[in-house]
Write a protein that holds these residues in place. Sequence first.
Motif, PDB file in Angstrom:
ATOM      1  N   SER A   1      -2.654   1.083  15.938  1.00  0.00           N
ATOM      2  CA  SER A   1      -1.336   1.552  15.514  1.00  0.00           C
ATOM      3  C   SER A   1      -0.607   0.491  14.702  1.00  0.00           C
ATOM      4  N   MET A   2      -0.779  -0.806  15.108  1.00  0.00           N
ATOM      5  CA  MET A   2      -0.135  -1.882  14.366  1.00  0.00           C
ATOM      6  C   MET A   2      -0.694  -1.937  12.943  1.00  0.00           C
ATOM      7  N   SER A   3      -2.038  -1.814  12.818  1.00  0.00           N
ATOM      8  CA  SER A   3      -2.668  -1.833  11.492  1.00  0.00           C
ATOM      9  C   SER A   3      -2.123  -0.701  10.646  1.00  0.00           C
ATOM     10  N   THR A   4      -2.031   0.467  11.258  1.00  0.00           N
ATOM     11  CA  THR A   4      -1.535   1.625  10.517  1.00  0.00           C
ATOM     12  C   THR A   4      -0.100   1.391  10.067  1.00  0.00           C
TER      13      THR A   4
ATOM     14  N   LEU B   1       3.923  -0.217   5.687  1.00  0.00           N
ATOM     15  CA  LEU B   1       4.853  -1.164   5.052  1.00  0.00           C
ATOM     16  C   LEU B   1       4.313  -1.592   3.691  1.00  0.00           C
ATOM     17  N   THR B   2       2.995  -1.879   3.631  1.00  0.00           N
ATOM     18  CA  THR B   2       2.390  -2.275   2.360  1.00  0.00           C
ATOM     19  C   THR B   2       2.566  -1.161   1.330  1.00  0.00           C
ATOM     20  N   THR B   3       2.296   0.044   1.745  1.00  0.00           N
ATOM     21  CA  THR B   3       2.435   1.190   0.836  1.00  0.00           C
ATOM     22  C   THR B   3       3.867   1.284   0.319  1.00  0.00           C
ATOM     23  N   LEU B   4       4.813   1.071   1.214  1.00  0.00           N
ATOM     24  CA  LEU B   4       6.223   1.151   0.808  1.00  0.00           C
ATOM     25  C   LEU B   4       6.525   0.078  -0.237  1.00  0.00           C
ATOM     26  N   GLU B   5       5.988  -1.135  -0.022  1.00  0.00           N
ATOM     27  CA  GLU B   5       6.201  -2.217  -0.977  1.00  0.00           C
ATOM     28  C   GLU B   5       5.553  -1.893  -2.330  1.00  0.00           C
ATOM     29  N   GLN B   6       4.344  -1.344  -2.254  1.00  0.00           N
ATOM     30  CA  GLN B   6       3.645  -0.990  -3.499  1.00  0.00           C
ATOM     31  C   GLN B   6       4.442   0.065  -4.265  1.00  0.00           C
ATOM     32  N   ARG B   7       5.000   1.006  -3.535  1.00  0.00           N
ATOM     33  CA  ARG B   7       5.771   2.048  -4.198  1.00  0.00           C
ATOM     34  C   ARG B   7       7.068   1.489  -4.773  1.00  0.00           C
ATOM     35  N   ALA B   8       7.658   0.533  -4.068  1.00  0.00           N
ATOM     36  CA  ALA B   8       8.879  -0.101  -4.584  1.00  0.00           C
ATOM     37  C   ALA B   8       8.559  -0.846  -5.868  1.00  0.00           C
ATOM     38  N   ALA B   9       7.408  -1.584  -5.879  1.00  0.00           N
ATOM     39  CA  ALA B   9       6.994  -2.307  -7.085  1.00  0.00           C
ATOM     40  C   ALA B   9       6.766  -1.324  -8.234  1.00  0.00           C
ATOM     41  N   GLU B  10       6.191  -0.192  -7.879  1.00  0.00           N
ATOM     42  CA  GLU B  10       5.938   0.854  -8.869  1.00  0.00           C
ATOM     43  C   GLU B  10       7.251   1.335  -9.498  1.00  0.00           C
ATOM     44  N   HIS B  11       8.263   1.485  -8.668  1.00  0.00           N
ATOM     45  CA  HIS B  11       9.574   1.913  -9.167  1.00  0.00           C
ATOM     46  C   HIS B  11      10.201   0.844 -10.062  1.00  0.00           C
ATOM     47  N   GLU B  12      10.013  -0.412  -9.660  1.00  0.00           N
ATOM     48  CA  GLU B  12      10.537  -1.535 -10.439  1.00  0.00           C
ATOM     49  C   GLU B  12       9.906  -1.514 -11.844  1.00  0.00           C
ATOM     50  N   LYS B  13       8.578  -1.340 -11.856  1.00  0.00           N
ATOM     51  CA  LYS B  13       7.837  -1.294 -13.114  1.00  0.00           C
ATOM     52  C   LYS B  13       8.346  -0.121 -13.969  1.00  0.00           C
TER      53      LYS B  13
ATOM     54  N   TYR C   1      -1.139   5.965  -3.698  1.00  0.00           N
ATOM     55  CA  TYR C   1      -0.759   5.141  -2.539  1.00  0.00           C
ATOM     56  C   TYR C   1      -0.543   6.016  -1.314  1.00  0.00           C
ATOM     57  N   MET C   2       0.150   7.138  -1.515  1.00  0.00           N
ATOM     58  CA  MET C   2       0.452   8.016  -0.379  1.00  0.00           C
ATOM     59  C   MET C   2      -0.834   8.660   0.163  1.00  0.00           C
ATOM     60  N   ASN C   3      -1.751   9.022  -0.734  1.00  0.00           N
ATOM     61  CA  ASN C   3      -3.024   9.600  -0.275  1.00  0.00           C
ATOM     62  C   ASN C   3      -3.794   8.598   0.567  1.00  0.00           C
ATOM     63  N   HIS C   4      -3.807   7.363   0.064  1.00  0.00           N
ATOM     64  CA  HIS C   4      -4.493   6.305   0.811  1.00  0.00           C
ATOM     65  C   HIS C   4      -3.873   6.162   2.192  1.00  0.00           C
ATOM     66  N   LEU C   5      -2.515   6.164   2.226  1.00  0.00           N
ATOM     67  CA  LEU C   5      -1.807   6.021   3.500  1.00  0.00           C
ATOM     68  C   LEU C   5      -2.163   7.175   4.444  1.00  0.00           C
TER      69      LEU C   5
END
Length: 547
Positions: free
Chosen positions: A18-21, A26-38, A191-195
């Motif tokens: 569960s911790m890994s998940t 959190l990583t996915t959220l960061e990646q999506r935030a970076a995507e928005h920044e870009k 990213y969401m599919n991966h998640l």
Amino acid sequence: MSVGENPVVTPGSLESASMSTWTTQLTTLEQRAAEHEKFSQSLISNLAQPLQILATRTEELRKLHTDYAAKLEKERDSSFGDLRKMKAKYDSVCQEVENRRKKVDSSFDYAKQKAQVAYQQHLSEMHNVKNTYIISINVTNAQKSLYYHNYVPELLDSLQDLNETRVSKLNAIWSLAAQIETSTLTRSTEYMNHLSNEILRNRPNLDSMMYSRHNATNWQEPPNVAFEASPVWLDESSLAVDDVAKNFLRNVLTKSKGALSQLKKEEATRRREVEGARIVRQKIRDGKDKKDEVEIVRTIFDLQTTLHETERQKTTAEVEIKTITQAVGDVSIGARNHNFKSETFKIPTNCDHCGERIWGLSAKGFSCKDCGFTCHNKCEMKIPAECPGEQTKEEKKKLKLERQEAAHVANSTPNGQGDGIAELPAITRSDTMNTLSSGYSANARRSISGSTLLPSPSELDDSPKPAPAPARRNRIVAPPPAQYISDIGANGSSSDLANAGQQRGKMLYPYQQNGEGEITVDEGKEVVILDPDGESHFQSSSPLSLT
Ligand SMILES: [Zn+2]
Ligand SMILES: [Zn+2]
């Protein structure tokens, strides 16, 4: 979340599934935030800035067109103006010619000649002006035609070009915008599919496995409890099976048997309910049922606690039945049990078992609906199963008298010591009986809670007096030595010995050597009392039962 606060094994890593998940989320959220920044950067550099540049440049060009249109208009107007001036000049020159011609007509001789010459000069002059005027007309017309057929249409075409270029550029920027946003969304979706796939990999049993791996401790089931003899009363671990004890055992057996069939049915029902709820839960997990899974888990839990309670009661009843049946057989067969019902006695009533008054603020006890047998709550379990069946009022009265008499006879000892025996340390079979009885009641209360079959502890305590011992004493195992000796000095048969200062006695019962420092003595054997059984052993000052 991973291994609890006090794991037994030091964990190599705290990363439970569960911790890994969660980390993946959190990583996915960061990646999506970076995507928005870009995306926002792209909007500025690829869209907003080019748009601004395009606007400025097209506006500049448009202004050039406006200026040029004004210039053309001015050229056209000045051309017409020039022509008008030429026409005016022509008109005035014609007037001058006419004036000269009139002067010729009105003058004479030399003057007429002179006027003639001037007239001729003006006429020539007039022809030149006229020709210039006509040329000017042609020029102006040609210019006008160019203005309306070439210059203005060309200007309009150019403006149209400019506008179409502008729109086409705008379209290009807009397409780019759509493309940038699409690729941003595509990457976010990836990213969401991966998640989503990662969440599926978090199987519910993984956390449990990690937790139990780190928290499993060794535990040992305690050994079975074994019978321990009382330090003052040597006894063995088998059930007491004399007639009085049998009465008690029969009553326990009857009650347990009655409860068992009901409990078995109840247990089967509860088990079916638990199984049913488990099936529903599996269906929910398989997606075949829309019910709330947590609610079903709660239902299963509730059902299991109820099942447990029933199972516990059933096991108690079963073991009670088995233990009693193994010791004395099924003594409930053919037993004529009284048809007892709980009752509060409003008039003074005696117990038909022990003969004592049924005391208490609310004098509670039992009475047989058929024969009228009444007893204390505490005596109920000792009553033999000897109900004579339904009786008339007179018969009941007669029975009551007989029973009271029997109870009082039984209550007094054969030695006529009466109540004294109750105050002795009372090492008699009946006392172990009492102990067992109260022990049974306490157990029964725990095991068959809520059952109306049994009296409550308060009901058991309604008598202020100690229970007198029942009549029969079947000695099975050893009472203390004092109970064994008959004082033969008292009947005078060995007076000489008694006179010699030696106290003598006779064995009433055989004594079996029971350990070091003891000997086996036969019944009737004479003995010398070296040390009278110390009174310190007894709390009472009553005489010993030496006869
Ligand atoms: Zn009865
Ligand atoms: Zn009684």
